[in-house]
Design a protein around this motif. Structure first.
Motif, short mmCIF file in Angstrom:
data_model
loop_
_atom_site.label_atom_id
_atom_site.label_comp_id
_atom_site.label_asym_id
_atom_site.label_seq_id
_atom_site.Cartn_x
_atom_site.Cartn_y
_atom_site.Cartn_z
N LEU A 100 -56.96 63.38 -7.40
CA LEU A 100 -56.84 62.65 -8.67
C LEU A 100 -55.43 62.66 -9.24
CD1 LEU A 100 -60.09 63.54 -10.65
CD2 LEU A 100 -59.59 61.55 -9.23
N VAL A 101 -54.53 63.41 -8.61
CA VAL A 101 -53.14 63.46 -9.09
C VAL A 101 -52.39 62.23 -8.60
CG1 VAL A 101 -50.97 64.73 -8.98
CG2 VAL A 101 -53.13 65.97 -9.19
N SER A 102 -51.68 61.58 -9.49
CA SER A 102 -50.96 60.35 -9.14
C SER A 102 -49.79 60.63 -8.19
CB SER A 102 -50.42 59.70 -10.41
OG SER A 102 -49.52 58.65 -10.09
N PRO A 103 -49.58 59.76 -7.20
CA PRO A 103 -48.40 59.90 -6.34
C PRO A 103 -47.11 59.66 -7.12
CG PRO A 103 -49.58 57.87 -5.85
CD PRO A 103 -50.46 58.65 -6.77
N LEU A 104 -47.22 59.11 -8.35
CA LEU A 104 -46.04 58.91 -9.18
C LEU A 104 -45.77 60.08 -10.12
CD1 LEU A 104 -46.63 55.19 -10.16
CD2 LEU A 104 -44.93 56.07 -8.57
N ALA A 136 -41.82 47.12 -12.87
CA ALA A 136 -41.22 48.45 -12.80
C ALA A 136 -41.77 49.37 -13.87
CB ALA A 136 -39.71 48.35 -12.93
N SER A 137 -42.36 48.80 -14.92
CA SER A 137 -42.83 49.60 -16.05
C SER A 137 -43.87 50.64 -15.62
CB SER A 137 -43.42 48.69 -17.13
OG SER A 137 -43.93 49.44 -18.19
N TRP A 138 -44.74 50.29 -14.68
CA TRP A 138 -45.84 51.18 -14.31
C TRP A 138 -45.37 52.47 -13.65
CZ3 TRP A 138 -46.53 52.48 -9.14
CH2 TRP A 138 -45.86 51.67 -8.20
N ARG A 139 -44.16 52.47 -13.11
CA ARG A 139 -43.68 53.68 -12.43
C ARG A 139 -42.84 54.57 -13.35
NH1 ARG A 139 -39.52 50.02 -9.21
NH2 ARG A 139 -37.57 50.53 -10.31
N MET A 140 -42.60 54.14 -14.57
CA MET A 140 -41.70 54.87 -15.47
C MET A 140 -42.47 55.71 -16.49
SD MET A 140 -38.92 51.96 -16.52
CE MET A 140 -38.01 50.99 -15.30
N GLU A 197 -41.88 46.74 -23.57
CA GLU A 197 -42.32 47.29 -22.29
C GLU A 197 -42.62 46.19 -21.28
OE1 GLU A 197 -44.88 50.80 -21.82
OE2 GLU A 197 -45.03 50.80 -24.01
N ARG A 198 -43.22 45.10 -21.76
CA ARG A 198 -43.53 43.99 -20.84
C ARG A 198 -42.26 43.40 -20.25
NH1 ARG A 198 -47.83 43.06 -24.54
NH2 ARG A 198 -46.57 41.67 -25.83
N SER A 199 -41.16 43.50 -20.96
CA SER A 199 -39.90 42.95 -20.43
C SER A 199 -39.40 43.73 -19.22
CB SER A 199 -38.82 42.96 -21.52
OG SER A 199 -38.36 44.28 -21.79
N LEU A 200 -39.95 44.92 -19.00
CA LEU A 200 -39.57 45.71 -17.83
C LEU A 200 -40.25 45.21 -16.56
CD1 LEU A 200 -39.77 49.28 -19.41
CD2 LEU A 200 -37.69 48.01 -18.85
N GLU A 205 -33.36 55.32 -13.24
CA GLU A 205 -33.95 54.00 -13.48
C GLU A 205 -32.99 53.09 -14.25
OE1 GLU A 205 -36.46 52.58 -12.25
OE2 GLU A 205 -38.12 53.97 -11.92
N THR A 206 -32.15 53.67 -15.09
CA THR A 206 -31.13 52.86 -15.76
C THR A 206 -30.16 52.28 -14.75
OG1 THR A 206 -31.29 54.11 -17.84
CG2 THR A 206 -29.25 52.93 -17.45
N SER A 207 -29.77 53.10 -13.78
CA SER A 207 -28.84 52.61 -12.76
C SER A 207 -29.50 51.54 -11.89
CB SER A 207 -28.33 53.77 -11.90
OG SER A 207 -29.36 54.31 -11.10
#
Length: 406
Positions: free
Chosen positions: A126-130, A64-68, A58-61, A143-145
Motif C-alpha cells: 500500500l506504500v506509494s512508489p512516489l 507533473a503535479s501528481w508526483r510532487m 496546481e492545475r497549471s503544473l 523539481e524547480t530545475s
C-alpha cells in the motif's frame, strides 16, 4: 569590491495570498491568517495558517503535479512567479548558466505520516512508489530545475527556520564567484501535520491561545506564548546588477550583504545574549559596507516565543541603538519555518520599494523590556535606504541579509 547582486524577480505564495501583491496587501492590513485546522482536530492546539485556494495554480503544473509533495508545488509555483516577474523566459535562457537553490527545513511530513499509516495498516504493497521523491527536501530544488530547465548548480539548503535566507546567501555567492549568471533561490515549507504540530507543542514552542486564534501570534508582545504553524514559499531571481542593467531589467533591490554564524550553544534555544545573531548582523553589515546607523528598517525573525523574541530584541537595540523601525511578519503569516527567511526577505524588498513598513499584527506596543520602535496597528511610510532581514533556526543557525535600494 564584490560585484553587486540584484533582486530582479520575486514570487510569493503564503497564507495571506497566492502572489506577491496579495501577500504584501495582507501584511499591510495586519490581519492574522490563523484559523481552525480540521486536520489538527483533537489536538490541544488545533489551528494553523494555511495557503488557500491553490487548486487553479496546481492545475497549471499539469501531469507533473501528481508526483510532487505540497512543499515542492509551492516552490515551483513561486519560482515561476519570480521568473516571470524578472522578465525572463526559460525557453530562451542558457540553462547551464542558471542555478536553483531552494531551502527547506523538513520536506513533506504530512505525506510521510500518510504512508506510514498505510504501511502499518496494510503492509508494503500500500506504500506509494512516489513516497521517497515526494518527501525528500531536495526535491524542491530538483523539481524547480526540471520545470524551468535549470542545468547549472541545483542545491537544497537546510538550516531549519533560516533555510530560505541561507539559500539566498548561497545563491549570492554563486553569482559573485561566476558559477552562474542567474540564480532562482528561496525557501519553501508545507509541513503542517499532526506529528509535527504535537512535537512543537510538546516543546512549548506553539501558542495555546485556542480561544483567540486570530490573536495567537503576537511578536514582541508582553503576553506572547509561542508561534502558529504555517506554510508557504518565497523565491527570488538574483542576477549580477551589471548584467541585469545590461538587459534592461528592473532592479527591485540589491542583496548587499549576508552574514551567517552558528551559536554552538543549544539545539533549540538561543544564547541569552544572542551573541551568534549579533555576529551574523555585524557580518552582514560589514559585507554590505554599511554601518549600523545606515540601517533604516529591520524585518525581525520575531517568532512570538518568549526566549527568541527577548534575545532578538536585546540584540537589535544593542547593535542598532538609533532605533530603526521594526516589523515581524509572523503576526500575520504564522511561522513558515524553512520558508520564513526567504518570504521575509521578499517583504523587506517590498518595504524598500514602497517606502512603507507593514505593522506587526496583534501588537499594541512591544513588551516594556524591549527598546524597539515596532510598527503597530497601521503601515508606516518612511525613507528606507537600507534594511536587514533576520533569520534564526534550530541548531543555532543565524543568517542576516542586508538589502538596499538599487
Amino acid at each position: 569590491m564584490k560585484q553587486a547582486v540584484a533582486v530582479t524577480g520575486i514570487g510569493l505564495i503564503t497564507p495571506a495570498g497566492n502572489s506577491t501583491s496579495a501577500t504584501w496587501d495582507g501584511l499591510c492590513r495586519g490581519e492574522a491568517t490563523a484559523a481552525r485546522d480540521p486536520e489538527l482536530a483533537g489536538l490541544s492546539v488545533d489551528f494553523s495558517c494555511r495557503v488557500r485556494s491553490l487548486d487553479e495554480l496546481e492545475r497549471s503544473l499539469g501531469r507533473a503535479s501528481w508526483r510532487m509533495g505540497r512543499f515542492v508545488k509551492l516552490a515551483v509555483l513561486a519560482a515561476r512567479q519570480a521568473v516571470h516577474d524578472a522578465g525572463l523566459d526559460p525557453r530562451t535562457w542558457d540553462g547551464a548558466r542558471v542555478a536553483a537553490v531552494i531551502g527547506c527545513g523538513m520536506g513533506s511530513t504530512p505525506y510521510w505520516e500518510e504512508q506510514t499509516l498505510r504501511l502499518d495498516r496494510g503492509g508494503e504493497d500500500l506504500v506509494s512508489p512516489l513516497f521517497i521523491p515526494r518527501i525528500v527536501p531536495n526535491m524542491a530544488a530538483g523539481e524547480t530545475s526540471i520545470d524551468l530547465g535549470v542545468r547549472g548548480v541545483s542545491l537544497a539548503v537546510s538550516s531549519a527556520c533560516a533555510s530560505g535566507a541561507s539559500a539566498l546567501a548561497v545563491a549570492r555567492d554563486l553569482l559573485v564567484s561566476g558559477t552562474c549568471d542567474i540564480a532562482v533561490a528561496g525557501g519553501t515549507e508545507a509541513t503542517i501535520s499532526r506529528s509535527i504540530t504535537a512535537g512543537f507543542l510538546r516543546m512549548g514552542a506553539l501558542s495555546s491561545r485556542t480561544d483567540e486564534i486570530s490573536k495567537a501570534s503576537r511578536p514582541f508582545a508582553e503576553d506572547r506564548d509561542g508561534f502558529v504553524m504555517s506554510e508557504g514559499a518565497g523565491v527570488f531571481v538574483l542576477e549580477r546588477a551589471a548584467d541585469a542593467r545590461a538587459r534592461g531589467a528592473r532592479l527591485r533591490a540589491l542583496l548587499a550583504g549576508c552574514g551567517s554564524t552558528s551559536d554552538a550553544h543549544h539545539p533549540t534555544a538561543p544564547p541569552e545574549d544572542a551573541s551568534g545573531a549579533e555576529a551574523a548582523l555585524r557580518a552582514a553589515l560589514l559585507d554590505a559596507d554599511l554601518s549600523p546607523h545606515d540601517i533604516d528598517h529591520v524585518n525581525a525573525h520575531g517568532t512570538s516565543t518568549p526566549l527568541n523574541d527577548a534575545a532578538e530584541a536585546a540584540m537589535i537595540s544593542r547593535v542598532l541603538p538609533h532605533g530603526p523601525s521594526v516589523t515581524a511578519a509572523k503576526g500575520v503569516l504564522g511561522h513558515t519555518l524553512g520558508a520564513a527567511g526567504a518570504i521575509e526577505a521578499a517583504l523587506t524588498v517590498l518595504a524598500i520599494e514602497h517606502q512603507r513598513v507593514p505593522p506587526i499584527a496583534n501588537l499594541d506596543a512591544p513588551a516594556p523590556a524591549f527598546d524597539l520602535d515596532c510598527v503597530t496597528k497601521q503601515p508606516r511610510s518612511q525613507t528606507i535606504r537600507a534594511a536587514v532581514s533576520n533569520s534564526f533556526g534550530f541548531g543555532g543557525h543565524n543568517v542576516v541579509l542586508a538589502l538596499t535600494a538599487p
